[in-house]
Design a protein around this motif. Structure first.
Motif, PDB file in Angstrom:
ATOM      1  N   ILE A   1       5.745  39.056  10.656  1.00  0.00           N
ATOM      2  CA  ILE A   1       5.867  38.033   9.609  1.00  0.00           C
ATOM      3  C   ILE A   1       5.521  38.631   8.244  1.00  0.00           C
ATOM      4  O   ILE A   1       6.185  38.336   7.240  1.00  0.00           O
ATOM      5  CB  ILE A   1       4.955  36.836   9.921  1.00  0.00           C
ATOM      6  N   ALA A   2       4.494  39.482   8.205  1.00  0.00           N
ATOM      7  CA  ALA A   2       4.088  40.095   6.947  1.00  0.00           C
ATOM      8  C   ALA A   2       5.203  40.944   6.345  1.00  0.00           C
ATOM      9  O   ALA A   2       5.487  40.862   5.142  1.00  0.00           O
ATOM     10  CB  ALA A   2       2.831  40.938   7.163  1.00  0.00           C
ATOM     11  N   VAL A   3       5.850  41.748   7.182  1.00  0.00           N
ATOM     12  CA  VAL A   3       6.927  42.625   6.699  1.00  0.00           C
ATOM     13  C   VAL A   3       8.127  41.796   6.235  1.00  0.00           C
ATOM     14  O   VAL A   3       8.636  41.971   5.116  1.00  0.00           O
ATOM     15  CB  VAL A   3       7.346  43.622   7.789  1.00  0.00           C
ATOM     16  N   LEU A   4       8.584  40.893   7.100  1.00  0.00           N
ATOM     17  CA  LEU A   4       9.751  40.091   6.754  1.00  0.00           C
ATOM     18  C   LEU A   4       9.456  39.142   5.591  1.00  0.00           C
ATOM     19  O   LEU A   4      10.304  38.930   4.712  1.00  0.00           O
ATOM     20  CB  LEU A   4      10.221  39.296   7.974  1.00  0.00           C
ATOM     21  N   GLY A   5       8.242  38.569   5.594  1.00  0.00           N
ATOM     22  CA  GLY A   5       7.879  37.651   4.520  1.00  0.00           C
ATOM     23  C   GLY A   5       7.759  38.331   3.176  1.00  0.00           C
ATOM     24  O   GLY A   5       8.112  37.765   2.138  1.00  0.00           O
ATOM     25  N   GLY A   6       7.240  39.563   3.193  1.00  0.00           N
ATOM     26  CA  GLY A   6       7.127  40.297   1.944  1.00  0.00           C
ATOM     27  C   GLY A   6       8.471  40.592   1.317  1.00  0.00           C
ATOM     28  O   GLY A   6       8.601  40.686   0.093  1.00  0.00           O
ATOM     29  N   VAL A   7       9.501  40.715   2.153  1.00  0.00           N
ATOM     30  CA  VAL A   7      10.836  41.070   1.657  1.00  0.00           C
ATOM     31  C   VAL A   7      11.699  39.833   1.418  1.00  0.00           C
ATOM     32  O   VAL A   7      12.435  39.764   0.424  1.00  0.00           O
ATOM     33  CB  VAL A   7      11.540  42.007   2.660  1.00  0.00           C
TER      34      VAL A   7
ATOM     35  N   GLU B   1      14.259  34.137  -0.042  1.00  0.00           N
ATOM     36  CA  GLU B   1      15.371  33.636   0.765  1.00  0.00           C
ATOM     37  C   GLU B   1      14.921  32.518   1.706  1.00  0.00           C
ATOM     38  O   GLU B   1      15.650  31.544   1.929  1.00  0.00           O
ATOM     39  CB  GLU B   1      15.983  34.785   1.584  1.00  0.00           C
ATOM     40  N   LEU B   2      13.719  32.667   2.260  1.00  0.00           N
ATOM     41  CA  LEU B   2      13.194  31.620   3.130  1.00  0.00           C
ATOM     42  C   LEU B   2      13.021  30.315   2.371  1.00  0.00           C
ATOM     43  O   LEU B   2      13.412  29.243   2.850  1.00  0.00           O
ATOM     44  CB  LEU B   2      11.843  32.055   3.724  1.00  0.00           C
ATOM     45  N   LEU B   3      12.433  30.393   1.180  1.00  0.00           N
ATOM     46  CA  LEU B   3      12.214  29.177   0.394  1.00  0.00           C
ATOM     47  C   LEU B   3      13.531  28.567  -0.069  1.00  0.00           C
ATOM     48  O   LEU B   3      13.651  27.338  -0.174  1.00  0.00           O
ATOM     49  CB  LEU B   3      11.324  29.487  -0.812  1.00  0.00           C
ATOM     50  N   THR B   4      14.530  29.405  -0.321  1.00  0.00           N
ATOM     51  CA  THR B   4      15.854  28.886  -0.662  1.00  0.00           C
ATOM     52  C   THR B   4      16.453  28.133   0.527  1.00  0.00           C
ATOM     53  O   THR B   4      17.042  27.060   0.368  1.00  0.00           O
ATOM     54  CB  THR B   4      16.795  30.033  -1.082  1.00  0.00           C
TER      55      THR B   4
ATOM     56  N   ARG C   1       4.929  34.461  -0.345  1.00  0.00           N
ATOM     57  CA  ARG C   1       4.877  35.912  -0.097  1.00  0.00           C
ATOM     58  C   ARG C   1       3.458  36.359   0.233  1.00  0.00           C
ATOM     59  O   ARG C   1       3.231  37.107   1.195  1.00  0.00           O
ATOM     60  CB  ARG C   1       5.408  36.667  -1.312  1.00  0.00           C
ATOM     61  N   ILE C   2       2.482  35.901  -0.533  1.00  0.00           N
ATOM     62  CA  ILE C   2       1.084  36.283  -0.291  1.00  0.00           C
ATOM     63  C   ILE C   2       0.614  35.722   1.053  1.00  0.00           C
ATOM     64  O   ILE C   2      -0.040  36.414   1.836  1.00  0.00           O
ATOM     65  CB  ILE C   2       0.168  35.784  -1.420  1.00  0.00           C
ATOM     66  N   MET C   3       0.955  34.466   1.335  1.00  0.00           N
ATOM     67  CA  MET C   3       0.531  33.855   2.589  1.00  0.00           C
ATOM     68  C   MET C   3       1.090  34.604   3.794  1.00  0.00           C
ATOM     69  O   MET C   3       0.398  34.795   4.801  1.00  0.00           O
ATOM     70  CB  MET C   3       0.974  32.386   2.635  1.00  0.00           C
ATOM     71  N   MET C   4       2.338  35.064   3.702  1.00  0.00           N
ATOM     72  CA  MET C   4       2.950  35.756   4.845  1.00  0.00           C
ATOM     73  C   MET C   4       2.478  37.201   4.955  1.00  0.00           C
ATOM     74  O   MET C   4       2.281  37.705   6.062  1.00  0.00           O
ATOM     75  CB  MET C   4       4.471  35.666   4.747  1.00  0.00           C
ATOM     76  N   ILE C   5       2.282  37.871   3.823  1.00  0.00           N
ATOM     77  CA  ILE C   5       1.786  39.248   3.879  1.00  0.00           C
ATOM     78  C   ILE C   5       0.400  39.304   4.516  1.00  0.00           C
ATOM     79  O   ILE C   5       0.061  40.246   5.237  1.00  0.00           O
ATOM     80  CB  ILE C   5       1.774  39.869   2.463  1.00  0.00           C
ATOM     81  N   THR C   6      -0.398  38.281   4.274  1.00  0.00           N
ATOM     82  CA  THR C   6      -1.763  38.249   4.828  1.00  0.00           C
ATOM     83  C   THR C   6      -1.833  37.492   6.152  1.00  0.00           C
ATOM     84  O   THR C   6      -2.930  37.180   6.629  1.00  0.00           O
ATOM     85  CB  THR C   6      -2.730  37.601   3.812  1.00  0.00           C
ATOM     86  N   MET C   7      -0.685  37.235   6.765  1.00  0.00           N
ATOM     87  CA  MET C   7      -0.664  36.478   8.021  1.00  0.00           C
ATOM     88  C   MET C   7      -1.460  37.151   9.147  1.00  0.00           C
ATOM     89  O   MET C   7      -2.079  36.445   9.961  1.00  0.00           O
ATOM     90  CB  MET C   7       0.772  36.237   8.469  1.00  0.00           C
TER      91      MET C   7
END
Length: 370
Positions: free
Chosen positions: A91-97, A101-104, A121-127
């Motif tokens: 999740i951290a890797v995909l969320g950081g990138v 797109e997810l929010l869109t 982005r911060i929430m997912m990188i620190t998941m």
């Protein structure tokens, strides 16, 4: 001393999110609150899965601990933590990138897309930190320790609530982080709490202290993992199903009717919106008691390994009662009909879970699962 700390933990957890939203709504504005809220469905989905893993692991850890097998406890805990960290890392890797797109894809309005994407982005990188903390807390309850999770949550909540306004305003030379302030505050408080927990558990020689035996247990055991997933996946699905009912915090029931106007005023300032929100709270708040009773019965059954029937009952209540009731009542009496569907659903869910518990489940023999 087992139930009370769990209740206080739930209250603290809710309090952290609520006060953070108050900070954002009052210190930045309604767009900041909307930017954070739009990520909630995705965040809840991620957390639901790891909480399902934790619930499954907690049942098995409880049985191993009760059987006097501390080595098995560490093996179960280690295997589950490894899977959670792998998932959190993905999740951290995909969320950081792909956070934007997810929010869109979640149909985020253009005017808050940048702020929402930065927060997400911060929430997912620190998941991975979030997953490790949630999982460790659930596992400690499996060995009968509810006090340590409460103490760690109190420390984490206090630190997070101090840091959020500091980052919003840039006090004490801190960077001004805007909407992402809450995400950074959560990450720092979680990391600090995990470090404290590691030292605290080692010093106490806690059965879940990370030592050589625990690290060996982090090599995934396929048999244990299947057992955890068999219990955990239905629990995770159940949480997602329950989220569709948007549970109102039980801790606010007692004060909701008396202070609902003041309560909504913390988040929003438009008098017309406050009036609608206050009226909606009056319709829904009391029914969270029914929902809590339903959760009590379903949790008792899941703890013994009966996981699919409580899930089926919850899904049935949502699909066959809540959605049709909300649709029909909204056409008949307007917006109030949507809110009335919640107490109708919660009452039905409570009766169905209680009936299955009393008529069927209590007559079954509980067997060890590991």
């Amino acid at each position: 001393m087992f139930v009370v700390p769990m209740m206080l933990s739930n209250i603290l957890q809710s309090l952290f999110g609520t006060i953070n939203n108050v900070y954002l709504g009052q210190m930045i504005g309604v767009d900041a609150l909307a930017a954070v809220s739009v990520f909630f469905p995705a965040m809840f989905f991620f957390v639901s899965f790891v909480m399902g893993l934790g619930s499954g692991a907690g049942v098995l850890i409880g049985q191993a601990w009760g059987a006097g097998e501390p080595a098995k406890v560490k093996q179960i805990a280690g295997t589950t933590l490894s899977i959670a960290l792998l998932l959190g890392g993905l999740i951290a890797v995909l969320g950081g990138v792909f956070s934007r797109e997810l929010l869109t894809a979640l149909a985020t309005p253009a005017n808050i897309l940048d702020a929402a994407a930065g927060y997400a982005r911060i929430m997912m990188i620190t998941m991975p930190l979030t997953f490790a903390y949630i999982l460790l807390s659930l596992q400690m309850r499996g060995v009968g320790d509810t006090v340590t999770p409460l103490a760690s949550l109190a420390a984490s909540t206090t630190l997070g609530l101090v840091l959020t306004p500091v980052f919003i305003r840039g006090w004490l030379g801190a960077p001004v982080l805007g909407v992402a302030s809450a995400a950074w505050a959560s990450a720092i408080s979680t990391l600090t709490t995990l470090a404290w927990l590691h030292l605290h558990l080692r010093r106490r020689k806690h059965p879940l202290a990370i030592d050589a035996a625990f690290l060996r247990g982090m090599l995934p055991d396929a048999k244990l993992l299947r057992a955890v997933l068999r219990l955990g996946i239905p629990a995770a699905i159940g949480m997602i199903v329950m989220s569709l009912a948007e549970m109102v915090l039980i801790g606010l029931v007692a004060i909701g009717y008396l202070f609902s106007r003041v309560l909504m005023g913390f988040f929003i300032t438009d008098p017309a919106v406050i009036e609608v929100a206050q009226h909606s709270l009056h319709i829904v708040l009391w029914s969270s008691v029914l929902f809590g009773i339903s959760i009590t019965f379903s949790s008792a059954m899941r703890a013994s390994g009966t996981v699919w029937m409580p899930l089926a009952i919850s899904a049935f209540a949502i699909a066959a009662i809540e959605v049709p009731a909300a649709t029909w009542l909204s056409r008949s009496i307007g917006l109030d009909g949507v809110w009335l569907a919640y107490p109708i659903t919660f009452a039905a869910m409570m009766l169905l879970q209680m009936s299955y518990y009393l008529v069927v489940w209590r007559k079954r023999t509980v067997h060890r699962m590991i």
